[in-house]
Design an enzyme around this catalytic site. Structure first.
Site, PDB file in Angstrom:
ATOM      1  N   SER A 173      -5.293   1.814   0.527  1.00 42.67           N
ATOM      2  CA  SER A 173      -4.849   0.528   0.031  1.00 42.67           C
ATOM      3  C   SER A 173      -6.055  -0.218  -0.517  1.00 42.67           C
ATOM      4  O   SER A 173      -7.163   0.310  -0.567  1.00 42.67           O
ATOM      5  CB  SER A 173      -4.187  -0.276   1.162  1.00 42.67           C
ATOM      6  OG  SER A 173      -3.138   0.458   1.762  1.00 42.67           O
ATOM      7  N   HIS A 201     -10.100 -13.033  -6.650  1.00 43.17           N
ATOM      8  CA  HIS A 201     -10.700 -13.551  -7.873  1.00 43.17           C
ATOM      9  C   HIS A 201     -10.624 -15.077  -7.815  1.00 43.17           C
ATOM     10  O   HIS A 201      -9.597 -15.630  -7.395  1.00 43.17           O
ATOM     11  CB  HIS A 201      -9.974 -13.050  -9.119  1.00 43.17           C
ATOM     12  CG  HIS A 201      -9.867 -11.563  -9.197  1.00 43.17           C
ATOM     13  ND1 HIS A 201     -10.927 -10.756  -9.557  1.00 43.17           N
ATOM     14  CD2 HIS A 201      -8.842 -10.729  -8.958  1.00 43.17           C
ATOM     15  CE1 HIS A 201     -10.551  -9.493  -9.535  1.00 43.17           C
ATOM     16  NE2 HIS A 201      -9.281  -9.444  -9.165  1.00 43.17           N
ATOM     17  N   CYS A 237      -0.280   0.421   2.767  1.00 37.76           N
ATOM     18  CA  CYS A 237       0.735   1.442   3.011  1.00 37.76           C
ATOM     19  C   CYS A 237       0.728   1.739   4.506  1.00 37.76           C
ATOM     20  O   CYS A 237      -0.331   1.866   5.109  1.00 37.76           O
ATOM     21  CB  CYS A 237       0.438   2.728   2.236  1.00 37.76           C
ATOM     22  SG  CYS A 237       0.552   2.562   0.458  1.00 37.76           S
TER      23      CYS A 237
END
Length: 274
Positions: A117, A122, A145
Site C-alpha cells: 500500500s 501534498h 490492502c
C-alpha cells in the site's frame, strides 16, 4: 462489526480489497498586506515542511500496522511539500479493533495484517489575488490492502493539523473471495465516516454526509462551528483593526469558508477588502 477469529470468513488467498482514505484539510487566514501574506506562507512552510510531514505519515504507518519500504519527500520552491511512503505487509496478529466503527488511537499502534500500500501527503499554501485571504491546504491519502481500515488513522490526522474545514472520503474497491469463490466487496460494516471521529471533535464542527452505500463510497464534510476573528488574524488581534474593519473581515472570511465547504463560488457582493 466485532468478529472472533472463528466468525471471520475464510478467504481464498489473502484479503486484497483496496481501502482508500482521502483526508483534505484547510486552514484559512486573513492577510491584509503582501508582508503578512509572505509571513503566513513562510510560517506554514516551516510548520508543515517535508520532515514534519514525514513524521506524521510514519505515525500513521504505525497506527495501521504497516512496514515502511521507501520514503520520498520534497520541499518545493517557492512553497509546499510532498511526502510519499511505500508500505508493505506487516505479519502481526490481528485484533478486533480493526472491525469496530470507532475512532483510532492517538497514536498507539493498531497492529494488523496489511499488503502493499502507500501513504502520501501534498501541501498547497496559496492566497487570494486581492491579498485579503490566504489558505493552507493539505491532502493526505492512505491506501491499504488487508483487514484494517485506514479510517483508524483519521483521529490522529485530525489532531495533527489546525483545521477550519475538512473533506474526508473513504472508498472500498475491488473484491476478495471466500473459499467457495464468492466475491466480497467489503469486509466490515460502516454507516458513516463520523463514527471514526471522537465525539469531542464532532461537537466542534458542522458536518454533512454524502454516502453511496451500495457502491461503498463515503463522504463527510466538516466546518468549524465557532468563529473567533482573532484566530484568523496573522500576528495581531482585532484590537488593531480600524472601526468597521472587523465586520468586513469577518464577512470575507466566512464567505471563503462557505465556498470551500460547499465547493462552489458565491456572490461576494461588496465584501471585497483591499
Amino acid at each position: 462489526m466485532t468478529l472472533t477469529p472463528e466468525q471471520r470468513i475464510t478467504l481464498h488467498g489473502f484479503n486484497n480489497l483496496t481501502k482508500s482514505l482521502s483526508f483534505n484539510m484547510y486552514d484559512v487566514c486573513y492577510t491584509k498586506t503582501k508582508e503578512e501574506r509572505e509571513a503566513y506562507i513562510a510560517y506554514i512552510d516551516e510548520q508543515y515542511n517535508a520532515e514534519r510531514l514525514t513524521g506524521i505519515l510514519q505515525t500513521v504507518t504505525k497506527i495501521i500496522g504497516a512496514h515502511v519500504l521507501n520514503i520520498a519527500r520534497q520541499d518545493y520552491d517557492p512553497q509546499g511539500a510532498s511526502v510519499t511512503i511505500l508500505i508493505s505487509e506487516e505479519p502481526v496478529e490481528a485484533k478486533k479493533e480493526s472491525f469496530d466503527e470507532s475512532p483510532g488511537p492517538l497514536p498507539e499502534a493498531v497492529v494488523m495484517h496489511l499488503n502493499k500500500s502507500h501513504i502520501t501527503v501534498h501541501t498547497y499554501p496559496e492566497y487570494h489575488p486581492d491579498e485579503g485571504i490566504s489558505t493552507f491546504r493539505a491532502d493526505i491519502d492512505v491506501s491499504t490492502c488487508g483487514e484494517i481500515s485506514p479510517l483508524k488513522a483519521l483521529n490522529y490526522l485530525i489532531h495533527s493539523f489546525d483545521t477550519d474545514i475538512m473533506t474526508i472520503d473513504y472508498r472500498v474497491r475491488g473484491f476478495t473471495r471466500d473459499i467457495r469463490g464468492n466475491k466480497l466487496f467489503i469486509d466490515h460494516d460502516i454507516s458513516s465516516i463520523q463514527n471514526y471521529i471522537p465525539e469531542e471533535i464532532i461537537n466542534l464542527y458542522d458536518m454533512i454526509d454524502v454516502n453511496v452505500y451500495q457502491e461503498n463510497i463515503f463522504h463527510t464534510k466538516c466546518k468549524l462551528k465557532q468563529f473567533d476573528i482573532n484566530n484568523y488574524l496573522f500576528g495581531y488581534t482585532k484590537e488593531k483593526l480600524a472601526p468597521g474593519e472587523e465586520k468586513k473581515i469577518t464577512e470575507r472570511l466566512k464567505v471563503e469558508m462557505d465556498e470551500i465547504f460547499y465547493g462552489k463560488n458565491t456572490n461576494r457582493g461588496g465584501m471585497r477588502i483591499n
